[in-house]
Design a protein around this motif. Sequence first.
Motif, PDB file in Angstrom:
ATOM      1  N   GLU A   1      11.339   8.416 -10.412  1.00 42.93           N
ATOM      2  CA  GLU A   1      10.733   6.970  -8.824  1.00 42.93           C
ATOM      3  C   GLU A   1       9.771   6.262  -9.003  1.00 42.93           C
ATOM      4  O   GLU A   1      10.134   5.198  -8.366  1.00 42.93           O
ATOM      5  N   ALA A   2       9.360   7.281  -9.786  1.00 42.65           N
ATOM      6  CA  ALA A   2       7.787   6.015 -10.492  1.00 42.65           C
ATOM      7  C   ALA A   2       8.348   4.670 -10.964  1.00 42.65           C
ATOM      8  O   ALA A   2       7.452   3.210  -9.983  1.00 42.65           O
ATOM      9  N   LYS A   3       9.134   4.494 -11.469  1.00 45.93           N
ATOM     10  CA  LYS A   3       9.523   2.847 -11.723  1.00 45.93           C
ATOM     11  C   LYS A   3      10.377   2.683 -11.022  1.00 45.93           C
ATOM     12  O   LYS A   3      10.002   1.056 -11.108  1.00 45.93           O
ATOM     13  N   GLY A   4      11.008   3.152 -10.332  1.00 45.52           N
ATOM     14  CA  GLY A   4      12.020   2.208  -9.425  1.00 45.52           C
ATOM     15  C   GLY A   4      10.876   1.365  -8.425  1.00 45.52           C
ATOM     16  O   GLY A   4      11.003   0.491  -7.578  1.00 45.52           O
ATOM     17  N   LEU A   5       9.198   1.933  -8.246  1.00 46.37           N
ATOM     18  CA  LEU A   5       8.799   1.397  -6.995  1.00 46.37           C
ATOM     19  C   LEU A   5       8.279   0.504  -8.218  1.00 46.37           C
ATOM     20  O   LEU A   5       8.046  -0.083  -7.570  1.00 46.37           O
TER      21      LEU A   5
ATOM     22  N   LYS B   1       1.560   6.331  -7.050  1.00 47.82           N
ATOM     23  CA  LYS B   1       0.899   7.365  -7.271  1.00 47.82           C
ATOM     24  C   LYS B   1       0.871   8.725  -7.425  1.00 47.82           C
ATOM     25  O   LYS B   1       1.009   9.756  -8.237  1.00 47.82           O
ATOM     26  N   ASN B   2       1.588   9.013  -6.039  1.00 46.84           N
ATOM     27  CA  ASN B   2       2.137  10.594  -5.718  1.00 46.84           C
ATOM     28  C   ASN B   2       2.933  10.880  -7.106  1.00 46.84           C
ATOM     29  O   ASN B   2       3.380  11.848  -7.556  1.00 46.84           O
ATOM     30  N   ALA B   3       3.793   9.944  -7.085  1.00 46.04           N
ATOM     31  CA  ALA B   3       5.117  10.317  -8.417  1.00 46.04           C
ATOM     32  C   ALA B   3       4.416  10.485  -9.612  1.00 46.04           C
ATOM     33  O   ALA B   3       4.850  11.667 -10.350  1.00 46.04           O
ATOM     34  N   ILE B   4       3.232   9.769  -9.865  1.00 43.07           N
ATOM     35  CA  ILE B   4       3.039   9.421 -11.092  1.00 43.07           C
ATOM     36  C   ILE B   4       2.659  10.966 -12.047  1.00 43.07           C
ATOM     37  O   ILE B   4       2.315  12.008 -12.201  1.00 43.07           O
ATOM     38  N   ALA B   5       1.371  11.170 -10.252  1.00 40.39           N
ATOM     39  CA  ALA B   5       0.695  12.991 -10.650  1.00 40.39           C
ATOM     40  C   ALA B   5       1.536  13.332 -10.118  1.00 40.39           C
ATOM     41  O   ALA B   5       1.117  14.707 -11.311  1.00 40.39           O
ATOM     42  N   GLN B   6       3.001  13.468  -9.806  1.00 37.57           N
ATOM     43  CA  GLN B   6       3.135  15.090  -9.901  1.00 37.57           C
ATOM     44  C   GLN B   6       4.383  14.964 -10.615  1.00 37.57           C
ATOM     45  O   GLN B   6       4.518  16.559 -11.583  1.00 37.57           O
ATOM     46  N   GLY B   7       4.194  14.353 -11.855  1.00 38.02           N
ATOM     47  CA  GLY B   7       4.808  13.658 -12.513  1.00 38.02           C
ATOM     48  C   GLY B   7       5.066  14.480 -14.071  1.00 38.02           C
ATOM     49  O   GLY B   7       4.455  15.246 -15.376  1.00 38.02           O
ATOM     50  N   SER B   8       2.738  14.021 -13.806  1.00 39.83           N
ATOM     51  CA  SER B   8       2.138  14.897 -14.454  1.00 39.83           C
ATOM     52  C   SER B   8       1.902  15.818 -14.437  1.00 39.83           C
ATOM     53  O   SER B   8       1.877  16.642 -15.467  1.00 39.83           O
TER      54      SER B   8
ATOM     55  N   ARG C   1       1.013  -1.339  -0.104  1.00 38.96           N
ATOM     56  CA  ARG C   1       0.020  -0.085  -0.338  1.00 38.96           C
ATOM     57  C   ARG C   1       1.265   1.229   0.000  1.00 38.96           C
ATOM     58  O   ARG C   1       0.605   2.357  -0.672  1.00 38.96           O
ATOM     59  N   ARG C   2       1.765   1.233   0.684  1.00 41.59           N
ATOM     60  CA  ARG C   2       3.020   2.787   0.666  1.00 41.59           C
ATOM     61  C   ARG C   2       3.423   2.453  -0.252  1.00 41.59           C
ATOM     62  O   ARG C   2       3.589   4.036  -1.031  1.00 41.59           O
ATOM     63  N   ILE C   3       4.132   1.822  -1.359  1.00 44.80           N
ATOM     64  CA  ILE C   3       4.367   1.659  -2.338  1.00 44.80           C
ATOM     65  C   ILE C   3       3.636   2.691  -3.565  1.00 44.80           C
ATOM     66  O   ILE C   3       4.345   3.196  -4.372  1.00 44.80           O
ATOM     67  N   ASP C   4       2.837   2.100  -3.283  1.00 44.92           N
ATOM     68  CA  ASP C   4       1.230   1.774  -4.185  1.00 44.92           C
ATOM     69  C   ASP C   4       1.119   3.535  -4.300  1.00 44.92           C
ATOM     70  O   ASP C   4       1.060   4.087  -4.842  1.00 44.92           O
ATOM     71  N   ALA C   5       0.330   3.748  -3.153  1.00 48.60           N
ATOM     72  CA  ALA C   5       0.749   5.530  -2.719  1.00 48.60           C
ATOM     73  C   ALA C   5       1.650   6.061  -2.966  1.00 48.60           C
ATOM     74  O   ALA C   5       1.885   6.944  -3.707  1.00 48.60           O
ATOM     75  N   GLU C   6       2.735   5.837  -2.702  1.00 44.87           N
ATOM     76  CA  GLU C   6       4.158   6.448  -3.056  1.00 44.87           C
ATOM     77  C   GLU C   6       4.200   6.696  -5.136  1.00 44.87           C
ATOM     78  O   GLU C   6       4.541   7.536  -5.377  1.00 44.87           O
TER      79      GLU C   6
ATOM     80  N   GLY D   1       2.832  21.074 -16.754  1.00 52.21           N
ATOM     81  CA  GLY D   1       3.519  22.387 -17.070  1.00 52.21           C
ATOM     82  C   GLY D   1       4.996  23.082 -17.582  1.00 52.21           C
ATOM     83  O   GLY D   1       4.978  23.608 -17.175  1.00 52.21           O
ATOM     84  N   GLY D   2       4.944  21.952 -18.419  1.00 53.02           N
ATOM     85  CA  GLY D   2       5.859  21.892 -19.139  1.00 53.02           C
ATOM     86  C   GLY D   2       7.947  22.045 -18.563  1.00 53.02           C
ATOM     87  O   GLY D   2       8.523  21.820 -18.860  1.00 53.02           O
ATOM     88  N   ASP D   3       7.151  21.605 -16.836  1.00 57.65           N
ATOM     89  CA  ASP D   3       9.023  21.282 -16.255  1.00 57.65           C
ATOM     90  C   ASP D   3       9.018  19.970 -16.508  1.00 57.65           C
ATOM     91  O   ASP D   3       8.921  18.807 -16.034  1.00 57.65           O
ATOM     92  N   LEU D   4       9.815  19.601 -17.428  1.00 54.22           N
ATOM     93  CA  LEU D   4       9.825  18.488 -17.643  1.00 54.22           C
ATOM     94  C   LEU D   4      10.859  17.751 -17.036  1.00 54.22           C
ATOM     95  O   LEU D   4      11.437  16.950 -17.578  1.00 54.22           O
ATOM     96  N   GLU D   5      12.069  18.260 -16.853  1.00 55.80           N
ATOM     97  CA  GLU D   5      13.168  17.756 -16.258  1.00 55.80           C
ATOM     98  C   GLU D   5      12.554  17.334 -14.781  1.00 55.80           C
ATOM     99  O   GLU D   5      12.726  15.880 -14.376  1.00 55.80           O
ATOM    100  N   VAL D   6      11.869  17.938 -14.214  1.00 62.61           N
ATOM    101  CA  VAL D   6      11.122  17.274 -12.594  1.00 62.61           C
ATOM    102  C   VAL D   6       9.806  16.235 -13.006  1.00 62.61           C
ATOM    103  O   VAL D   6      10.380  15.414 -11.978  1.00 62.61           O
ATOM    104  N   ALA D   7       9.670  16.669 -14.199  1.00 70.09           N
ATOM    105  CA  ALA D   7       8.574  14.996 -14.590  1.00 70.09           C
ATOM    106  C   ALA D   7       9.756  14.238 -14.426  1.00 70.09           C
ATOM    107  O   ALA D   7       8.524  12.404 -14.233  1.00 70.09           O
ATOM    108  N   ARG D   8      10.563  13.685 -15.710  1.00 71.46           N
ATOM    109  CA  ARG D   8      11.442  12.954 -15.460  1.00 71.46           C
ATOM    110  C   ARG D   8      11.940  12.256 -14.091  1.00 71.46           C
ATOM    111  O   ARG D   8      12.010  11.194 -14.021  1.00 71.46           O
ATOM    112  N   THR D   9      12.695  13.470 -13.285  1.00 71.36           N
ATOM    113  CA  THR D   9      13.132  12.894 -12.156  1.00 71.36           C
ATOM    114  C   THR D   9      11.903  11.918 -11.484  1.00 71.36           C
ATOM    115  O   THR D   9      11.703  10.573 -10.908  1.00 71.36           O
ATOM    116  N   LYS D  10      11.163  12.246 -11.724  1.00 68.84           N
ATOM    117  CA  LYS D  10       8.994  11.786 -10.422  1.00 68.84           C
ATOM    118  C   LYS D  10       8.817  10.150 -11.651  1.00 68.84           C
ATOM    119  O   LYS D  10       8.414   9.720 -11.028  1.00 68.84           O
ATOM    120  N   PHE D  11       9.240  10.285 -12.709  1.00 65.46           N
ATOM    121  CA  PHE D  11       8.617   8.689 -13.509  1.00 65.46           C
ATOM    122  C   PHE D  11       9.588   8.325 -12.992  1.00 65.46           C
ATOM    123  O   PHE D  11       9.143   7.185 -12.973  1.00 65.46           O
TER     124      PHE D  11
END
Length: 199
Positions: free
Chosen positions: A77-81, A53-60, A46-51, A65-75
Amino acid sequence: ISKYQEASGLKPQEAYPNEQIALIENKVAELAAAEEAARKADEEARRIDAEFKNAIAQGSVAMDGGDLEVARTKFDEAKGLKPNDPIIPKKFAELESLEAEAARLAEAKRLEEEREKAKLAEYENYMAEGASAMTDENYEDAKTSYEKARDVFPDNEEPKIKLKEIAAIQDELRKAAVLAANDTEFNLELAKKYPQGRK
Protein backbone atom coordinates in the motif's frame (compact mmCIF):
# COMPACT_ATOMS: atom_id res chain seq x y z
CA ILE A 1 -7.49 47.70 -13.28
CA SER A 2 -8.90 50.83 -11.66
CA LYS A 3 -6.79 53.09 -13.94
CA TYR A 4 -8.02 51.23 -17.07
CA GLN A 5 -11.58 51.51 -15.80
CA GLU A 6 -11.06 55.28 -15.30
CA ALA A 7 -9.64 55.58 -18.82
CA SER A 8 -12.54 53.58 -20.23
CA GLY A 9 -14.94 55.95 -18.47
CA LEU A 10 -13.23 58.99 -20.04
CA LYS A 11 -13.11 57.46 -23.53
CA PRO A 12 -15.79 54.75 -23.76
CA GLN A 13 -15.25 54.32 -27.53
CA GLU A 14 -11.60 53.27 -26.98
CA ALA A 15 -11.20 49.45 -27.02
CA TYR A 16 -7.72 49.40 -25.53
CA PRO A 17 -8.65 50.02 -21.84
CA ASN A 18 -11.36 47.31 -22.00
CA GLU A 19 -8.91 44.87 -23.64
CA GLN A 20 -6.38 45.50 -20.89
CA ILE A 21 -9.04 45.04 -18.21
CA ALA A 22 -10.00 41.67 -19.77
CA LEU A 23 -6.34 40.64 -19.96
CA ILE A 24 -5.76 41.54 -16.32
CA GLU A 25 -8.95 39.78 -15.20
CA ASN A 26 -7.86 36.67 -17.15
CA LYS A 27 -4.40 36.83 -15.54
CA VAL A 28 -5.94 37.23 -12.07
CA ALA A 29 -8.26 34.27 -12.76
CA GLU A 30 -5.29 32.19 -14.00
CA LEU A 31 -3.29 33.08 -10.89
CA ALA A 32 -6.24 32.21 -8.66
CA ALA A 33 -6.70 28.90 -10.47
CA ALA A 34 -2.96 28.17 -10.20
CA GLU A 35 -3.04 29.01 -6.48
CA GLU A 36 -6.07 26.74 -6.01
CA ALA A 37 -4.36 23.94 -7.96
CA ALA A 38 -1.20 24.39 -5.87
CA ARG A 39 -3.26 24.36 -2.67
CA LYS A 40 -5.06 21.17 -3.78
CA ALA A 41 -1.77 19.57 -4.87
CA ASP A 42 -0.23 20.46 -1.50
CA GLU A 43 -3.29 19.10 0.27
CA GLU A 44 -3.10 15.89 -1.81
CA ALA A 45 0.65 15.59 -1.13
CA ARG A 46 0.00 15.94 2.61
CA ARG A 47 -2.79 13.32 2.41
CA ILE A 48 -0.55 10.92 0.50
CA ASP A 49 2.31 11.54 2.91
CA ALA A 50 0.05 10.88 5.92
CA GLU A 51 -1.35 7.69 4.34
CA PHE A 52 2.17 6.60 3.40
CA LYS A 53 3.50 7.13 6.93
CA ASN A 54 0.45 5.36 8.37
CA ALA A 55 0.89 2.37 6.03
CA ILE A 56 4.63 2.15 6.87
CA ALA A 57 3.87 2.38 10.60
CA GLN A 58 1.14 -0.28 10.44
CA GLY A 59 3.37 -2.52 8.32
CA SER A 60 6.24 -2.11 10.77
CA VAL A 61 4.02 -2.93 13.75
CA ALA A 62 2.63 -5.99 11.95
CA MET A 63 6.15 -7.10 10.99
CA ASP A 64 7.39 -6.67 14.57
CA GLY A 65 4.39 -8.70 15.74
CA GLY A 66 5.16 -11.50 13.29
CA ASP A 67 2.13 -10.87 11.06
CA LEU A 68 4.14 -10.84 7.86
CA GLU A 69 1.13 -11.08 5.55
CA VAL A 70 -0.38 -7.85 6.94
CA ALA A 71 3.06 -6.23 6.86
CA ARG A 72 3.43 -7.08 3.15
CA THR A 73 -0.05 -5.67 2.41
CA LYS A 74 0.75 -2.42 4.21
CA PHE A 75 4.15 -2.05 2.55
CA ASP A 76 2.54 -2.68 -0.85
CA GLU A 77 0.00 0.00 0.00
CA ALA A 78 2.81 2.42 0.92
CA LYS A 79 4.66 1.55 -2.30
CA GLY A 80 1.52 2.36 -4.29
CA LEU A 81 1.42 5.80 -2.66
CA LYS A 82 5.13 6.63 -2.97
CA PRO A 83 6.87 4.09 -5.23
CA ASN A 84 10.22 5.94 -5.21
CA ASP A 85 10.50 6.57 -1.47
CA PRO A 86 13.86 5.20 -0.21
CA ILE A 87 12.28 3.54 2.83
CA ILE A 88 10.30 1.12 0.64
CA PRO A 89 13.26 -1.10 -0.43
CA LYS A 90 14.54 -1.16 3.18
CA LYS A 91 11.19 -2.29 4.57
CA PHE A 92 10.79 -4.95 1.88
CA ALA A 93 14.34 -6.20 2.54
CA GLU A 94 13.54 -6.54 6.26
CA LEU A 95 10.25 -8.24 5.46
CA GLU A 96 11.81 -10.67 2.98
CA SER A 97 14.47 -11.58 5.51
CA LEU A 98 11.79 -12.34 8.11
CA GLU A 99 9.72 -14.27 5.55
CA ALA A 100 12.77 -16.37 4.65
CA GLU A 101 13.41 -17.07 8.34
CA ALA A 102 9.75 -17.94 8.89
CA ALA A 103 9.83 -20.32 5.91
CA ARG A 104 13.02 -21.92 7.24
CA LEU A 105 11.47 -22.38 10.69
CA ALA A 106 8.26 -23.79 9.18
CA GLU A 107 10.29 -26.29 7.16
CA ALA A 108 12.33 -27.27 10.22
CA LYS A 109 9.09 -27.76 12.19
CA ARG A 110 7.59 -29.84 9.37
CA LEU A 111 10.71 -32.04 9.25
CA GLU A 112 10.67 -32.43 13.04
CA GLU A 113 7.00 -33.45 12.93
CA GLU A 114 7.81 -36.00 10.21
CA ARG A 115 10.68 -37.38 12.32
CA GLU A 116 8.37 -37.63 15.34
CA LYS A 117 5.71 -39.41 13.25
CA ALA A 118 8.30 -41.86 11.93
CA LYS A 119 9.64 -42.39 15.45
CA LEU A 120 6.14 -43.02 16.78
CA ALA A 121 5.42 -45.49 13.94
CA GLU A 122 8.70 -47.27 14.70
CA TYR A 123 7.83 -47.40 18.42
CA GLU A 124 4.32 -48.71 17.75
CA ASN A 125 5.75 -51.33 15.37
CA TYR A 126 8.20 -52.59 18.03
CA MET A 127 5.42 -52.66 20.64
CA ALA A 128 3.17 -54.65 18.29
CA GLU A 129 6.03 -57.08 17.51
CA GLY A 130 6.63 -57.49 21.24
CA ALA A 131 2.96 -58.15 21.94
CA SER A 132 2.79 -60.71 19.14
CA ALA A 133 5.93 -62.48 20.41
CA MET A 134 4.48 -62.51 23.96
CA THR A 135 1.28 -64.11 22.65
CA ASP A 136 3.43 -66.76 20.92
CA GLU A 137 5.40 -67.18 24.19
CA ASN A 138 8.58 -66.24 22.31
CA TYR A 139 10.00 -64.23 25.19
CA GLU A 140 13.44 -63.53 23.75
CA ASP A 141 11.96 -61.92 20.60
CA ALA A 142 9.44 -60.05 22.75
CA LYS A 143 12.27 -58.80 24.97
CA THR A 144 14.26 -57.63 21.92
CA SER A 145 11.22 -55.77 20.50
CA TYR A 146 10.40 -54.08 23.81
CA GLU A 147 14.05 -53.07 24.27
CA LYS A 148 13.99 -51.45 20.83
CA ALA A 149 10.74 -49.66 21.71
CA ARG A 150 12.32 -48.45 24.97
CA ASP A 151 15.33 -47.15 23.02
CA VAL A 152 13.04 -45.15 20.71
CA PHE A 153 11.17 -43.48 23.61
CA PRO A 154 13.30 -43.93 26.76
CA ASP A 155 10.85 -42.00 28.95
CA ASN A 156 7.87 -44.17 28.04
CA GLU A 157 6.98 -46.60 30.83
CA GLU A 158 5.05 -49.20 28.81
CA PRO A 159 8.10 -51.01 27.31
CA LYS A 160 9.79 -50.99 30.73
CA ILE A 161 6.73 -52.62 32.31
CA LYS A 162 6.64 -55.25 29.56
CA LEU A 163 10.35 -55.99 30.04
CA LYS A 164 9.74 -56.50 33.77
CA GLU A 165 6.87 -58.87 32.96
CA ILE A 166 9.13 -60.85 30.61
CA ALA A 167 11.89 -60.99 33.23
CA ALA A 168 9.39 -62.31 35.78
CA ILE A 169 8.04 -64.90 33.31
CA GLN A 170 11.57 -66.01 32.35
CA ASP A 171 12.52 -66.25 36.03
CA GLU A 172 9.47 -68.45 36.70
CA LEU A 173 10.33 -70.60 33.66
CA ARG A 174 13.92 -71.05 34.91
CA LYS A 175 12.67 -72.05 38.37
CA ALA A 176 10.20 -74.48 36.81
CA ALA A 177 12.98 -75.94 34.62
CA VAL A 178 15.21 -76.44 37.66
CA LEU A 179 12.39 -78.13 39.55
CA ALA A 180 11.56 -80.30 36.55
CA ALA A 181 15.22 -81.23 36.12
CA ASN A 182 15.50 -82.08 39.83
CA ASP A 183 12.23 -83.99 39.73
CA THR A 184 13.39 -85.93 36.68
CA GLU A 185 16.72 -86.83 38.36
CA PHE A 186 14.85 -87.97 41.47
CA ASN A 187 12.51 -90.13 39.40
CA LEU A 188 15.49 -91.65 37.54
CA GLU A 189 17.16 -92.53 40.84
CA LEU A 190 13.95 -94.15 42.06
CA ALA A 191 13.63 -96.09 38.83
CA LYS A 192 17.19 -97.41 39.20
CA LYS A 193 16.62 -98.46 42.81
CA TYR A 194 13.25 -99.96 42.16
CA PRO A 195 13.18 -101.18 38.58
CA GLN A 196 9.99 -103.14 39.13
CA GLY A 197 8.18 -100.10 40.56
CA ARG A 198 6.36 -99.73 43.91
CA LYS A 199 4.89 -102.75 45.56
